[in-house]
Design a protein around this motif. Structure first.
Motif, PDB file in Angstrom:
ATOM      1  N   GLY A 149       0.833  -1.193   0.000  1.00 36.76           N
ATOM      2  CA  GLY A 149       0.000   0.000   0.000  1.00 36.76           C
ATOM      3  C   GLY A 149       0.862   1.236   0.000  1.00 36.76           C
ATOM      4  N   THR A 150       0.226   2.385   0.126  1.00 33.20           N
ATOM      5  CA  THR A 150       0.953   3.646   0.052  1.00 33.20           C
ATOM      6  C   THR A 150       1.717   3.975   1.325  1.00 33.20           C
ATOM      7  N   SER A 151       1.341   3.332   2.430  1.00 32.49           N
ATOM      8  CA  SER A 151       1.996   3.530   3.724  1.00 32.49           C
ATOM      9  C   SER A 151       1.940   2.207   4.472  1.00 32.49           C
ATOM     10  N   VAL A 152       2.588   2.137   5.623  1.00 38.60           N
ATOM     11  CA  VAL A 152       2.541   0.901   6.418  1.00 38.60           C
ATOM     12  C   VAL A 152       1.097   0.604   6.815  1.00 38.60           C
ATOM     13  N   GLU A 153       0.368   1.620   7.259  1.00 39.63           N
ATOM     14  CA  GLU A 153      -1.020   1.399   7.675  1.00 39.63           C
ATOM     15  C   GLU A 153      -1.899   0.982   6.506  1.00 39.63           C
ATOM     16  N   HIS A 154      -1.735   1.624   5.372  1.00 42.52           N
ATOM     17  CA  HIS A 154      -2.517   1.263   4.183  1.00 42.52           C
ATOM     18  C   HIS A 154      -2.190  -0.163   3.734  1.00 42.52           C
ATOM     19  N   ALA A 155      -0.916  -0.519   3.764  1.00 42.82           N
ATOM     20  CA  ALA A 155      -0.522  -1.884   3.406  1.00 42.82           C
ATOM     21  C   ALA A 155      -1.143  -2.891   4.355  1.00 42.82           C
ATOM     22  N   TYR A 156      -1.222  -2.533   5.650  1.00 39.55           N
ATOM     23  CA  TYR A 156      -1.838  -3.446   6.618  1.00 39.55           C
ATOM     24  C   TYR A 156      -3.324  -3.627   6.306  1.00 39.55           C
ATOM     25  N   TRP A 157      -4.020  -2.542   6.015  1.00 43.22           N
ATOM     26  CA  TRP A 157      -5.452  -2.645   5.689  1.00 43.22           C
ATOM     27  C   TRP A 157      -5.655  -3.551   4.478  1.00 43.22           C
ATOM     28  N   ARG A 158      -4.822  -3.363   3.463  1.00 46.02           N
ATOM     29  CA  ARG A 158      -4.977  -4.178   2.251  1.00 46.02           C
ATOM     30  C   ARG A 158      -4.620  -5.641   2.525  1.00 46.02           C
ATOM     31  N   LEU A 159      -3.590  -5.867   3.322  1.00 50.37           N
ATOM     32  CA  LEU A 159      -3.255  -7.246   3.682  1.00 50.37           C
ATOM     33  C   LEU A 159      -4.397  -7.872   4.471  1.00 50.37           C
ATOM     34  N   GLU A 160      -4.983  -7.103   5.372  1.00 52.44           N
ATOM     35  CA  GLU A 160      -6.112  -7.601   6.152  1.00 52.44           C
ATOM     36  C   GLU A 160      -7.276  -7.981   5.240  1.00 52.44           C
ATOM     37  N   ALA A 161      -7.542  -7.164   4.226  1.00 53.67           N
ATOM     38  CA  ALA A 161      -8.600  -7.479   3.267  1.00 53.67           C
ATOM     39  C   ALA A 161      -8.257  -8.737   2.481  1.00 53.67           C
ATOM     40  N   LEU A 162      -7.001  -8.863   2.058  1.00 48.31           N
ATOM     41  CA  LEU A 162      -6.570 -10.068   1.350  1.00 48.31           C
ATOM     42  C   LEU A 162      -6.722 -11.308   2.218  1.00 48.31           C
ATOM     43  N   GLU A 163      -6.293 -11.199   3.461  1.00 50.52           N
ATOM     44  CA  GLU A 163      -6.391 -12.352   4.366  1.00 50.52           C
ATOM     45  C   GLU A 163      -7.848 -12.729   4.623  1.00 50.52           C
ATOM     46  N   PHE A 164      -8.742 -11.735   4.699  1.00 48.78           N
ATOM     47  CA  PHE A 164     -10.162 -12.021   4.859  1.00 48.78           C
ATOM     48  C   PHE A 164     -10.681 -12.782   3.643  1.00 48.78           C
ATOM     49  N   LEU A 165     -10.323 -12.322   2.458  1.00 55.83           N
ATOM     50  CA  LEU A 165     -10.744 -12.998   1.228  1.00 55.83           C
ATOM     51  C   LEU A 165     -10.217 -14.431   1.170  1.00 55.83           C
ATOM     52  N   LEU A 166      -8.956 -14.612   1.530  1.00 54.04           N
ATOM     53  CA  LEU A 166      -8.363 -15.951   1.530  1.00 54.04           C
ATOM     54  C   LEU A 166      -9.061 -16.864   2.530  1.00 54.04           C
ATOM     55  N   ALA A 167      -9.364 -16.343   3.714  1.00 55.68           N
ATOM     56  CA  ALA A 167     -10.059 -17.134   4.729  1.00 55.68           C
ATOM     57  C   ALA A 167     -11.456 -17.517   4.249  1.00 55.68           C
ATOM     58  N   CYS A 168     -12.149 -16.578   3.583  1.00 50.70           N
ATOM     59  CA  CYS A 168     -13.475 -16.884   3.033  1.00 50.70           C
ATOM     60  C   CYS A 168     -13.390 -17.988   1.986  1.00 50.70           C
ATOM     61  N   GLU A 169     -12.413 -17.895   1.105  1.00 50.65           N
ATOM     62  CA  GLU A 169     -12.263 -18.911   0.061  1.00 50.65           C
ATOM     63  C   GLU A 169     -11.947 -20.270   0.657  1.00 50.65           C
ATOM     64  N   LEU A 170     -11.112 -20.290   1.690  1.00 54.75           N
ATOM     65  CA  LEU A 170     -10.785 -21.558   2.342  1.00 54.75           C
ATOM     66  C   LEU A 170     -12.045 -22.174   2.944  1.00 54.75           C
ATOM     67  N   GLU A 171     -12.869 -21.359   3.605  1.00 61.61           N
ATOM     68  CA  GLU A 171     -14.106 -21.862   4.198  1.00 61.61           C
ATOM     69  C   GLU A 171     -15.078 -22.352   3.131  1.00 61.61           C
ATOM     70  N   ARG A 172     -15.168 -21.630   2.021  1.00 58.84           N
ATOM     71  CA  ARG A 172     -16.065 -22.042   0.931  1.00 58.84           C
ATOM     72  C   ARG A 172     -15.656 -23.404   0.375  1.00 58.84           C
ATOM     73  N   ARG A 173     -14.353 -23.619   0.247  1.00 57.58           N
ATOM     74  CA  ARG A 173     -13.889 -24.898  -0.293  1.00 57.58           C
ATOM     75  C   ARG A 173     -14.144 -26.039   0.685  1.00 57.58           C
ATOM     76  N   LYS A 174     -14.103 -25.729   1.961  1.00 55.32           N
ATOM     77  CA  LYS A 174     -14.414 -26.756   2.968  1.00 55.32           C
ATOM     78  C   LYS A 174     -15.882 -27.169   2.873  1.00 55.32           C
ATOM     79  N   LEU A 175     -16.752 -26.218   2.524  1.00 59.37           N
ATOM     80  CA  LEU A 175     -18.182 -26.485   2.473  1.00 59.37           C
ATOM     81  C   LEU A 175     -18.600 -27.291   1.237  1.00 59.37           C
ATOM     82  N   LYS A 176     -17.756 -27.274   0.218  1.00 59.58           N
ATOM     83  CA  LYS A 176     -18.105 -27.987  -1.016  1.00 59.58           C
ATOM     84  C   LYS A 176     -17.992 -29.486  -0.850  1.00 59.58           C
TER      85      LYS A 176
END
Length: 197
Positions: free
Chosen positions: A170-197
C-alpha cells in the motif's frame, strides 16, 4: 539509517500480524520506502511479534544492507522489486497465514462478488479478481526475475508464493496493513467455501 517513526510503524505492524497468526515462528517480512535510494526492512530471522526498532534495517534498492554486517530478510529482493516497479508503493507486508499457504497449493485463486474487493479501489463488488500464485523458488533473484514481467503486464492486488505466503502492499505501512487484512479475509473466506463444497 531508518527514521524512528517508520521503524516503529513496521514493528507495530509485525505485532498486529502476529496477533492474527499470519507470521508464525520467524516467518514473514515487512518493509517501507524511506526514499528513492533506501528501503527499511526487517532483519533476517527475527520474530515479527517481538520486533523492536533495532530489528528494522536499511537496504538499497538492490537489497544490500547499508550497515556492514547487518542481514536483511532473505526475500528482500521481492520487496525492492515492488518499490522499483510501482512508485506509489510505500510499504510491503508479507505473511504466512494458514489460508494463504493452503489455498496456494490448490491451484489458482479467484475472488468473485465479495464486497471487500472495494478495499482495492474497485467501484463495485460485481467482478472477479485473480490473485496470482507463483511457484516457490529458494533462489530469490531467479524468482524475482520470473515475477517481474508478470507484475508489469497486470499489476495485481497482491500475490501468493505457492506453499509459502501472501504479499500485500500500500501507500503507507497502515494502508498496506489494511490491504493485507482485506486479502487475508478474502483468503479465509475462500478456504471456508472450499471446505463447504
Amino acid at each position: 539509517m531508518v527514521p524512528m517513526e517508520l521503524a516503529e510503524a513496521l514493528a507495530e505492524a509485525g505485532r498486529r500480524m502476529d496477533a492474527r497468526g499470519w507470521v508464525p515462528g520467524s516467518a514473514g517480512n515487512l518493509s517501507a520506502r524511506i526514499d528513492e535510494t533506501r528501503i527499511a526492512i526487517t532483519r533476517s530471522g527475527v520474530h515479527k511479534g517481538r520486533l523492536t526498532t533495532a530489528d528494522i534495517i536499511a537496504v538499497d534498492y538492490e537489497g544490500n544492507p547499508l550497515v556492514p554486517g547487518q542481514k536483511p530478510s532473505a526475500e528482500t529482493l521481492l520487496h525492492c522489486q515492488l518499490y522499483r516497479l510501482f512508485p506509489a508503493v510505500g510499504a510491503v507486508l508479507h505473511g504466512h497465514s494458514l489460508a494463504a499457504t493452503v489455498l496456494s497449493m490448490q491451484g489458482g485463486i479467484t475472488f468473485a462478488n465479495y464486497e471487500i474487493l472495494k478495499a482495492f479501489g474497485y467501484a463495485t463488488h460485481e467482478l472477479e479478481v485473480r490473485l496470482p500464485v507463483y511457484e516457490n523458488d529458494q533462489d530469490i533473484a531467479r524468482l524475482a526475475n520470473f515475477i517481474e514481467p508478470l507484475l508489469q503486464n497486470e499489476p495485481p492486488i497482491g500475490y501468493v508464493i505457492e506453499g509459502h505466503g501472501v504479499y500485500g502492499w500500500g501507500t503507507s505501512v497502515e494502508h498496506a496493513y489494511w490491504r493485507l487484512e482485506a486479502l487475508e479475509f478474502l483468503l479465509a473466506c475462500e478456504l471456508e467455501r472450499r471446505k463447504l463444497k
